[in-house]
Scaffold this motif. Structure first.
Motif, short mmCIF file in Angstrom:
data_model
loop_
_atom_site.label_atom_id
_atom_site.label_comp_id
_atom_site.label_asym_id
_atom_site.label_seq_id
_atom_site.Cartn_x
_atom_site.Cartn_y
_atom_site.Cartn_z
N SER A 159 113.42 -17.27 10.86
CA SER A 159 114.21 -18.36 10.29
C SER A 159 113.39 -19.63 10.20
O SER A 159 113.45 -20.35 9.19
CB SER A 159 115.46 -18.61 11.15
N ALA A 160 112.63 -19.92 11.24
CA ALA A 160 111.80 -21.12 11.25
C ALA A 160 110.78 -21.08 10.11
O ALA A 160 110.57 -22.08 9.41
CB ALA A 160 111.10 -21.26 12.59
N ILE A 161 110.14 -19.94 9.92
CA ILE A 161 109.14 -19.80 8.86
C ILE A 161 109.76 -20.13 7.50
O ILE A 161 109.14 -20.78 6.65
CB ILE A 161 108.57 -18.37 8.86
N ASN A 162 111.00 -19.68 7.30
CA ASN A 162 111.67 -19.83 6.01
C ASN A 162 112.59 -21.04 5.92
O ASN A 162 113.31 -21.20 4.94
CB ASN A 162 112.47 -18.56 5.71
N HIS A 163 112.55 -21.92 6.94
CA HIS A 163 113.38 -23.13 6.96
C HIS A 163 114.87 -22.80 6.81
O HIS A 163 115.60 -23.46 6.07
CB HIS A 163 112.95 -24.11 5.86
N VAL A 164 115.31 -21.78 7.53
CA VAL A 164 116.73 -21.41 7.57
C VAL A 164 117.32 -21.97 8.86
O VAL A 164 116.79 -21.71 9.95
CB VAL A 164 116.91 -19.88 7.51
N PRO A 165 118.41 -22.74 8.79
CA PRO A 165 119.03 -23.26 10.01
C PRO A 165 119.36 -22.14 10.98
O PRO A 165 119.84 -21.08 10.57
CB PRO A 165 120.31 -23.93 9.49
N MET A 166 119.07 -22.37 12.27
CA MET A 166 119.23 -21.30 13.25
C MET A 166 119.97 -21.79 14.48
O MET A 166 119.94 -22.98 14.81
CB MET A 166 117.86 -20.76 13.66
N ILE A 167 120.60 -20.83 15.16
CA ILE A 167 121.28 -21.10 16.42
C ILE A 167 120.85 -20.00 17.39
O ILE A 167 121.01 -18.81 17.11
CB ILE A 167 122.81 -21.08 16.26
N GLY A 168 120.29 -20.41 18.51
CA GLY A 168 119.80 -19.43 19.48
C GLY A 168 120.81 -19.15 20.58
O GLY A 168 121.53 -20.05 21.03
N VAL A 171 108.55 -16.31 2.55
CA VAL A 171 108.64 -15.28 1.51
C VAL A 171 109.78 -15.61 0.55
O VAL A 171 110.66 -16.42 0.85
CB VAL A 171 108.88 -13.88 2.13
N SER A 172 109.74 -14.96 -0.60
CA SER A 172 110.80 -15.11 -1.60
C SER A 172 112.09 -14.46 -1.10
O SER A 172 112.06 -13.48 -0.35
CB SER A 172 110.36 -14.45 -2.91
N LYS A 173 113.23 -14.99 -1.54
CA LYS A 173 114.52 -14.41 -1.21
C LYS A 173 114.83 -13.17 -2.04
O LYS A 173 115.81 -12.46 -1.75
CB LYS A 173 115.63 -15.44 -1.43
N HIS A 174 114.03 -12.89 -3.05
CA HIS A 174 114.39 -11.87 -4.03
C HIS A 174 114.62 -10.50 -3.40
O HIS A 174 115.64 -9.84 -3.66
CB HIS A 174 113.29 -11.78 -5.09
N ILE A 175 113.70 -10.06 -2.55
CA ILE A 175 113.82 -8.73 -1.94
C ILE A 175 115.07 -8.68 -1.06
O ILE A 175 115.84 -7.72 -1.10
CB ILE A 175 112.56 -8.39 -1.12
N GLY A 176 115.26 -9.71 -0.25
CA GLY A 176 116.42 -9.73 0.63
C GLY A 176 117.73 -9.75 -0.12
O GLY A 176 118.70 -9.07 0.26
N GLN A 177 117.79 -10.49 -1.21
CA GLN A 177 119.02 -10.55 -1.99
C GLN A 177 119.33 -9.22 -2.66
O GLN A 177 120.49 -8.85 -2.80
CB GLN A 177 118.91 -11.68 -3.01
N GLU A 178 118.28 -8.50 -3.05
CA GLU A 178 118.50 -7.16 -3.61
C GLU A 178 119.08 -6.22 -2.55
O GLU A 178 120.00 -5.44 -2.84
CB GLU A 178 117.19 -6.59 -4.15
N ILE A 179 118.55 -6.28 -1.34
CA ILE A 179 119.07 -5.44 -0.26
C ILE A 179 120.53 -5.79 0.02
O ILE A 179 121.39 -4.90 0.18
CB ILE A 179 118.22 -5.62 1.02
N LEU A 180 120.84 -7.07 0.06
CA LEU A 180 122.21 -7.50 0.31
C LEU A 180 123.15 -7.05 -0.81
O LEU A 180 124.27 -6.58 -0.54
CB LEU A 180 122.26 -9.02 0.46
N SER A 181 122.70 -7.17 -2.05
CA SER A 181 123.53 -6.74 -3.18
C SER A 181 123.83 -5.25 -3.11
O SER A 181 124.97 -4.81 -3.34
CB SER A 181 122.83 -7.08 -4.50
#
Length: 367
Positions: free
Chosen positions: A283-292, A173-183
């Motif tokens: 994270s995997a879906i969005n190719h974000v580095p992860m630590i379990g 998914v796009s980062k747009h929605i998440g970045q708005e929530i964070l802002s």
């Protein structure tokens, strides 16, 4: 053409993002491959499930409605996720097996969709599981080889297919929605944002203090923020507030978010440190580095599939190791090739619906 009447049984309607994402993925797969569907979901919150997912929904403990709906159905889908295990509660496992037994009794087709099976501690529950799955279940897909191996050792003769977690079939998914929530939460982007997904888990009383030390130490070494993302609301918010109390650079997102919003929030992180399985999957879906951080074998099983290992576990928590792993992930530049195992696993998730279609190729097969 008569509609295909499908009942879906799972842990739905309880604000657990992993299970709601599973339902989202199953519905997406069904709707992309079949027309004229009449879908009913058994839910802990029928009105919310019906509204959010555009399905019929019935109460989880309304025996008469469940019996009537299953009786008039063509197919029961049980899944996905960790329904068939007795670590959380043996009662819930008996509940899901009872619904499967009901469908088999009415001679309905039964398909276990992207299940993670086990652990099953009690011998009587293992016997019950074997008998139910051998009695009349049409086919089973499982998300990891450990689940397949467990069922085969148990003596389950129903055809078992190794696929992947159905949630991995959801698109990035796009980062747009998440970045708005964070802002709106006052979180800017000039520092690295470390997503944190924690849950209450009291097997080891020391892990939470270890986590607090990890945040405190990393704050001194790196310019970063810690963003707590609730995968189950409000339980994860309570766990985050307890853990982060008095610590620097911590932001707790304290609302209930949709699956799309959670996917976008995860996509907006620089690194994700997670206990919750589906925080790691997002994270995997969005190719974000992860630590379990492992609290259950399902965490280790998933990480193994993408060529990783848990940094530590709740029973042997290491703040120093977690700091080093986070710093490494923060400063690693990933290429497309680095995500090859993850992308292959996402493609394997598409096999769940392909197998269902091969088993039920027409309306007559569902009748």
């Amino acid at each position: 053409m008569a509609k295909r009447r499908i009942v879906i049984s799972g842990y739905y309607g309880f604000n657990n993002a992993g299970d709601e994402a599973m339902l989202t993925a199953i519905l997406q797969d069904l709707r992309n491959n079949y027309e004229d569907l009449d879908i009913t979901v058994i839910s802990g919150n029928p009105s919310k499930t019906a509204s959010a997912m555009s399905v019929h929904a019935i109460p989880r403990f309304s025996l008469w409605q469940i019996v009537k709906t299953v009786m008039h159905s063509d197919l029961l889908i049980s899944g996905g996720g960790s329904l068939l295990q007795d670590v959380t509660s043996w009662k819930s496992m008996v509940y899901y097996l009872s619904i499967i037994t009901l469908a088999v009794t009415f001679r309905k087709k039964v398909f276990l969709y992207s299940q993670g099976i086990g652990p099953v501690r009690y011998r009587v529950i293992r016997v019950l599981l074997k008998e139910v799955l051998n009695r009349g279940v049409t086919a089973i897909t499982v998300r990891d080889k450990e689940s397949k191996g467990f069922l085969e050792r148990l003596g389950v003769k129903t055809k078992i297919y190794l696929t992947a977690d159905a949630v991995l079939s959801l698109p990035p998914v796009s980062k747009h929605i998440g970045q708005e929530i964070l802002s709106h939460a006052g979180i800017s982007f000039e520092k690295k944002n470390i997503g944190i997904s924690v849950r209450s888990w009291n097997t080891s009383a020391g892990w939470m203090e270890g986590f607090r030390k990890y945040i405190s130490d990393l704050s001194k070494r790196e310019a970063c923020r810690f963003v707590f993302i609730p995968m189950q609301y409000p339980e994860d918010v309570r766990a985050a507030k307890k853990l982060a109390q008095g610590l620097p650079n911590c932001y707790i997102l304290d609302q209930s978010y949709s699956i799309k919003e959670l996917l976008s929030l995860t996509a907006s992180m620089d690194v994700l440190v997670g206990m919750r399985l589906h925080a790691l999957v997002f994270s995997a879906i969005n190719h974000v580095p992860m630590i379990g951080i492992s609290y259950d074998p399902k965490i280790d099983n998933f990480l193994t599939l993408i060529g990783k290992k848990a940094a530590c576990s709740v029973t042997s928590f290491s703040p120093d190791l977690l700091c080093r792993e986070t710093e490494r992930e923060m400063h690693t530049v990933y290429t497309k090739e680095d995500w090859a195992l993850t992308d292959a696993l996402c493609k394997r998730a598409d096999k769940n619906i392909e197998i269902l279609k091969s088993v039920f190729t027409s309306k007559e097969d569902l009748a």
